[in-house]
Design an enzyme around this catalytic site. Structure first.
Site, PDB file in Angstrom:
ATOM      1  N   SER A 153       0.793  -1.231   0.000  1.00  9.81           N
ATOM      2  CA  SER A 153       0.000   0.000   0.000  1.00  9.81           C
ATOM      3  C   SER A 153       0.824   1.280   0.000  1.00  9.81           C
ATOM      4  CB  SER A 153      -0.935   0.005   1.204  1.00  9.81           C
ATOM      5  OG  SER A 153      -0.188  -0.030   2.398  1.00  9.81           O
TER       6      SER A 153
ATOM      7  N   LYS B 242     -12.060  -0.941   1.735  1.00 14.97           N
ATOM      8  CA  LYS B 242     -11.344  -0.105   0.772  1.00 14.97           C
ATOM      9  C   LYS B 242     -12.161  -0.004  -0.517  1.00 14.97           C
ATOM     10  CE  LYS B 242      -7.078  -0.444   3.204  1.00 14.97           C
ATOM     11  NZ  LYS B 242      -6.128  -1.423   3.737  1.00 14.97           N
TER      12      LYS B 242
ATOM     13  N   HIS C 277      -5.480  -4.131  -0.847  1.00 20.10           N
ATOM     14  CA  HIS C 277      -5.404  -3.073  -1.855  1.00 20.10           C
ATOM     15  C   HIS C 277      -5.536  -3.588  -3.284  1.00 20.10           C
ATOM     16  CE1 HIS C 277      -4.576   0.567   0.480  1.00 20.10           C
ATOM     17  NE2 HIS C 277      -4.043  -0.263   1.362  1.00 20.10           N
TER      18      HIS C 277
HETATM   19  C1  LIG Z   1      -5.903  -1.766   5.087  1.00 22.22           C
HETATM   20  C2  LIG Z   1      -5.329  -3.095   5.258  1.00 22.22           C
HETATM   21  C3  LIG Z   1      -5.823  -3.966   6.231  1.00 22.22           C
HETATM   22  C4  LIG Z   1      -6.883  -3.547   7.190  1.00 22.22           C
HETATM   23  O1  LIG Z   1      -8.152  -3.583   6.620  1.00 22.22           O
HETATM   24  P1  LIG Z   1      -9.366  -2.913   7.380  1.00 22.22           P
HETATM   25  O2  LIG Z   1     -10.556  -3.516   6.763  1.00 22.22           O
HETATM   26  O3  LIG Z   1      -9.266  -1.444   7.193  1.00 22.22           O
HETATM   27  O4  LIG Z   1      -9.222  -3.292   8.827  1.00 22.22           O
HETATM   28  C5  LIG Z   1      -5.290  -5.234   6.309  1.00 22.22           C
HETATM   29  N1  LIG Z   1      -4.294  -5.631   5.488  1.00 22.22           N
HETATM   30  C6  LIG Z   1      -3.782  -4.823   4.545  1.00 22.22           C
HETATM   31  C7  LIG Z   1      -2.707  -5.319   3.653  1.00 22.22           C
HETATM   32  C8  LIG Z   1      -4.276  -3.519   4.403  1.00 22.22           C
HETATM   33  O5  LIG Z   1      -3.771  -2.716   3.473  1.00 22.22           O
END
Ligand SMILES: *Cc1c(COP(=O)(O)O)cnc(C)c1O
Length: 397
Positions: A186, A244, A214
């Site tokens: 990310s 996301k 992502h």
């Molecule tokens: C954003 C993210 C998470 C967390 O996800 P949420 O649903 O916001 O708790 C977990 N793993 C990765 C790789 C992320 O980028």
């Protein structure tokens, strides 16, 4: 009276962070988290959300959520294993499995929770986990919780992974060995080398775990990084988030039916934390329906990503090696990065500074997240502001 030791600890450490430019100030939004946001009464072009497809503010999802509230109320009322499982949860899980081309899926309250849940349900202190050094914090915490030995490999370095997998296998010390990676990283927007990882996993009998927070909704016609590489039947755990690209909140594991059956009886956030709300679940179902029926939003997202990257690159900014719409603008020094982001903000662009410990020291960046909801005019305006601030601070000439 509060503890003096705690008071001293907090005072010293907060002061220290502020002096080093590492203290993050939170700006509350006065508007939805769309392509333009309002903060402190001011409108800003928003390049900081993970709302890739604009679904967080989509009318179709809002309508589905409202209908679900009217029908089922605002809370699920219990954990999934007591009686918090609504028909809606089952429907969502079936849709996710279909969308990800796996036998089954299980939904959790967040992507973070997913990693807490899934890793420790399968791995324990007699096992080892090979983990990319740039993996997300929730993966790191999930690995720690499992008590397995954590063996970090250099970021996307397949020679290092192979060497460490071989050592771990040949040591005979471990009952199970897992390899874990983000699907898309990310902070830089690069994609994991999944075909190589699968090959190494087959050679050394590794369990494969891809956290595609992502990549889902972004790559592989929306189904994610694993689908993008055509490896849907080769990855044991496909983790995704509903927070996301899907635009709501929640997370899931998609995989073989037996794996999902096991997680339903052994993963602690599923057993001990209340289920996703009806509104969240209904909105997620709607989002997956939309993604399953059209690539319009993904196409717009990628178009905007290419457009923003081209614009910033032509101005001379260092935008790293991103292979996805994520567009870092690497400044380096932490204090200067914060200053750059602050000046963008004053001129009308909201792009967050990301500094240590989220990224390695000395690689501070302003990270831009274009979405399907941005217009070309918004991106043009953002690029013009980047040019002005970049010249002012001597980042470009
Ligand atoms: C954003 C993210 C998470 C967390 O996800 P949420 O649903 O916001 O708790 C977990 N793993 C990765 C790789 C992320 O980028």
């Amino acid at each position: 009276m509060s503890s003096h030791t705690l008071d001293r600890f907090l005072k010293e450490n907060l002061q220290d962070l502020k002096e080093r430019g590492l203290y993050n100030v939170i700006d509350p939004l006065e508007s939805p988290n769309g392509p333009v946001i309002q903060i402190d009464g001011k409108e800003l072009i928003n390049l900081s959300s993970n709302n890739y497809l604009g679904l967080a503010t989509d009318d179709r999802l809002k309508k589905a959520a409202i209908e679900a509230i009217n029908q089922y109320g605002v809370g699920a009322g219990a954990v999934r294993t007591i009686n918090g499982t609504l028909k809606l949860h089952v429907e969502l899980e079936e849709k996710i499995a279909e969308f990800k081309h796996t036998e089954a899926a299980i939904a959790y309250q967040s992507g973070f929770n997913c990693n807490m849940a899934a890793i420790s349900a399968v791995m324990d202190k007699e096992d080892a986990i090979l983990s990319d050094e740039l993996n997300h914090a929730s993966i790191i915490d999930g690995c720690r919780l499992s008590k397995a030995k954590i063996i970090r490999f250099q970021h996307s370095d397949m020679d290092d992974l192979r060497k460490k997998a071989k050592e771990a296998k040949e040591s005979g010390q471990f009952k199970k060995i897992m390899v874990i990676t983000d699907g898309v990283f990310s902070m830089d927007g690069d994609i994991a080398k999944l075909p190589d990882i699968v090959e190494i996993a087959e050679e050394f009998d590794l369990i494969t775990y891809v956290d595609d927070a992502h990549g889902s909704g972004v790559l592989g016609n929306g189904a994610g990084t694993v689908k993008h590489f055509g490896l849907s039947d080769k990855i044991d755990f496909q983790i995704g988030t509903l927070s996301k690209a899907i635009g709501v909140v929640g997370g899931y594991v998609a995989g073989k039916k037996e794996l999902i059956d096991w997680l339903k009886v052994r993963s602690r956030p599923f057993l001990f934390s209340t289920a996703l709300t009806p509104a969240d679940v209904a909105a997620c179902i709607k989002a997956i329906d939309i993604l399953s029926n059209s690539t319009e939003l993904q196409d717009r997202l990628w178009g905007n990503g290419h457009y923003l990257k081209k614009g910033l690159k032509e101005l001379g900014f260092n935008i790293g090696e991103s292979e996805t719409p994520i567009t870092p603008c690497i400044i380096g020094d932490e204090v200067k990065t914060q200053q750059f982001s602050k000046r963008l903000n004053e001129e009308g662009v909201y792009a967050k500074a990301i500094v240590f410990p989220t990224v390695p020291r000395g690689t501070g960046r302003v990270r831009n997240m274009p979405t399907a909801a941005h217009t070309k005019e918004m991106l043009d305006q953002a690029i013009a502001i980047y040019e002005m601030v970049g010249k002012e601070l001597g980042v470009i000439s």
